[in-house]
Design a protein around this motif. Structure first.
Motif, short mmCIF file in Angstrom:
data_model
loop_
_atom_site.label_atom_id
_atom_site.label_comp_id
_atom_site.label_asym_id
_atom_site.label_seq_id
_atom_site.Cartn_x
_atom_site.Cartn_y
_atom_site.Cartn_z
N SER A 12 0.30 -1.04 0.25
CA SER A 12 -0.10 0.21 -0.45
C SER A 12 0.28 1.14 0.14
N ARG A 14 0.13 3.90 0.98
CA ARG A 14 -0.34 4.71 2.66
C ARG A 14 1.20 4.59 3.27
N ASN A 18 -3.67 0.04 6.81
CA ASN A 18 -3.36 -1.21 7.90
C ASN A 18 -2.78 -2.29 7.52
N GLY A 19 -2.37 -1.60 6.27
CA GLY A 19 -1.24 -3.05 5.56
C GLY A 19 0.60 -2.83 6.50
N ASP A 87 -6.86 -5.08 -1.17
CA ASP A 87 -8.00 -4.90 -2.13
C ASP A 87 -7.97 -3.67 -2.63
N ILE A 89 -10.11 -2.53 -6.28
CA ILE A 89 -10.95 -2.49 -7.37
C ILE A 89 -11.12 -4.18 -7.61
N LEU A 90 -11.09 -4.72 -6.65
CA LEU A 90 -11.70 -6.28 -5.66
C LEU A 90 -10.71 -7.38 -6.45
N THR A 123 -5.81 -6.85 2.89
CA THR A 123 -6.10 -6.03 3.63
C THR A 123 -7.56 -4.80 2.78
N ARG A 126 -14.45 -4.08 1.91
CA ARG A 126 -15.95 -5.21 2.45
C ARG A 126 -15.75 -6.59 1.79
N TYR A 129 -16.66 -6.81 -1.57
CA TYR A 129 -15.77 -6.22 -2.43
C TYR A 129 -14.94 -7.10 -2.77
N GLY A 156 -11.42 -3.23 6.99
CA GLY A 156 -11.20 -1.36 7.88
C GLY A 156 -10.94 -0.32 6.16
N THR A 157 -11.53 0.16 6.17
CA THR A 157 -11.22 1.57 5.05
C THR A 157 -10.15 1.98 5.12
C1 LIG Z 1 -8.82 3.33 -4.91
C2 LIG Z 1 -9.71 2.54 -4.38
C3 LIG Z 1 -10.24 0.84 -4.86
C4 LIG Z 1 -10.52 0.20 -3.99
N1 LIG Z 1 -10.95 -0.97 -4.18
C5 LIG Z 1 -11.56 -2.55 -2.90
C6 LIG Z 1 -11.98 -3.52 -3.74
O1 LIG Z 1 -12.52 -3.35 -4.95
N2 LIG Z 1 -12.44 -3.86 -2.12
C7 LIG Z 1 -12.61 -3.64 -0.62
O2 LIG Z 1 -12.96 -4.31 -0.01
N3 LIG Z 1 -11.79 -2.86 -0.93
C8 LIG Z 1 -11.40 -2.07 -1.47
N4 LIG Z 1 -10.73 -0.83 -1.09
C9 LIG Z 1 -10.25 -0.33 0.43
C10 LIG Z 1 -8.94 -0.54 0.44
O3 LIG Z 1 -8.78 -2.50 0.14
C11 LIG Z 1 -8.53 -1.00 2.76
O4 LIG Z 1 -8.94 0.48 2.84
C12 LIG Z 1 -7.53 -1.02 3.01
O5 LIG Z 1 -7.98 -1.47 4.51
C13 LIG Z 1 -6.46 -0.64 2.72
O6 LIG Z 1 -4.98 -0.98 3.10
P1 LIG Z 1 -4.17 -0.22 3.39
O7 LIG Z 1 -4.33 1.20 4.62
O8 LIG Z 1 -3.04 -0.74 3.79
O9 LIG Z 1 -3.56 0.49 1.90
C14 LIG Z 1 -10.38 0.78 -2.09
C15 LIG Z 1 -9.35 1.38 -1.84
C16 LIG Z 1 -8.68 2.30 -2.91
C17 LIG Z 1 -8.19 3.70 -2.58
#
Ligand SMILES: Cc1cc2nc3c(=O)[nH]c(=O)nc-3n(C[C@H](O)[C@H](O)[C@H](O)COP(=O)(O)O)c2cc1C
Length: 279
Positions: A12, A14, A18-19, A87, A89-90, A123, A126, A129, A156-157
């Protein structure tokens, strides 16, 4: 005391996402006997594979001068790996596939890389998705030659949100145990391929066939009963595929004149490119 080395791969972009938090939690759980080093993939240079197959030839290396060889060297010098990706876009975020696409150069290192126990964490926002992200993430990490021991999802978002889940500590403990214990056997949930963790199956010849390793299962009372395991995910399967690829590379010099005639027929074209200003 000689500490064991843990390498945390964060896919990620970020910071303190989360990762990264999952990686550091696994390191904390493993305790003082381990030393964590981190790599953030999006902050490195990982160029596209050029498809030349040169890296398969004995004594030859990938010609691309970027950070991939450096990453593989870090894999080789560690004792274990925790590999996290969000994750997007799936599917797993694209930088993981960029790295996995360079995996042909790992064929000469397979014996060494297969010793590297690797815990994989996805990570995601939802469950609805999740898409193919978990299945593809394991397949891509495995393609790098690493020995995938375990897989967990963390929901987590927002950055840090994964820690709020009730089962967070339990999942972190499972990942840590898969790296630490010599007797660990992953418990694959029902209806997931026990060999490669895949959730994706297609119907073929009356069997549900794993889309990744081609293991075969019968659908019985709404659950899968595995009857045959494909070789794609085994050491032997990897070796066989490596030999096939070398054969294809060597074949090229014998048929390249014939192929050139075909290529010449399709050369050129009106290729569009964005105009770049001089400033
Ligand atoms: C561009 C984008 C696309 C995403 N697509 C998905 C998805 O398809 N399915 C899902 O469950 N989460 C999706 N997410 C949410 C991230 O997977 C989630 O926030 C994750 O915890 C991020 O981990 P990080 O904090 O290590 O980056 C998306 C986030 C972003 C920014």
């Amino acid at each position: 005391m000689n500490k064991k080395k843990l390498l945390g791969i964060v896919a990620s972009y970020r910071k303190s996402g989360n990762g990264e938090i999952v990686v550091k939690s696994v390191a904390e759980r493993l305790g003082d006997g381990w030393e964590l080093s981190l790599i953030n993939l999006p902050r490195l240079r990982i160029d596209p594979c050029k498809g030349c197959y040169v890296c398969l030839l004995p004594g030859k290396k990938c010609m691309i001068k970027d950070d991939v060889e450096w990453i593989l060297d870090r894999f080789l010098e560690t004792d274990a790996i925790i590999f996290t990706a969000p994750d997007y876009i799936l599917g797993p975020v694209a930088i993981v596939k960029m790295l996995a696409d360079r995996a042909l150069q790992t064929y000469g290192l397979l014996g060494e890389l297969a010793k590297k126990k690797t815990a994989v964490a996805l990570t995601l926002g939802r469950e609805d998705y999740r898409g193919y992200a978990d299945t593809a993430l394991v397949a891509q990490v495995h393609a790098l030659g690493l020995n995938v021991m375990s897989l967990e999802y963390f929901y987590g978002t927002h950055p840090g949100e994964v820690v709020l889940a009730e089962d967070y500590v339990e999942k972190i403990a499972a990942l840590a145990e898969s790296l630490e214990s010599d007797t660990f056997e992953h418990e694959v949930p029902p209806n997931r391929c026990p060999q490669c963790f895949s959730y994706l199956f297609r119907m073929r010849d009356g069997f549900c066939e794993c889309a990744i390793c081609r293991s075969k299962a019968k659908l019985e009372e709404r659950s899968l009963r595995f009857v045959e395991f494909g070789s794609q995910f085994t050491d032997e399967g990897r070796r066989e595929h490596g030999e096939w690829l070398v054969m294809k590379k060597l074949e090229y010099s014998k048929i390249k004149d014939k192929l050139k005639v075909i290529q010449d027929r399709y050369r050129g074209g009106r290729w569009l490119k964005p105009e770049r200003g001089s400033d």
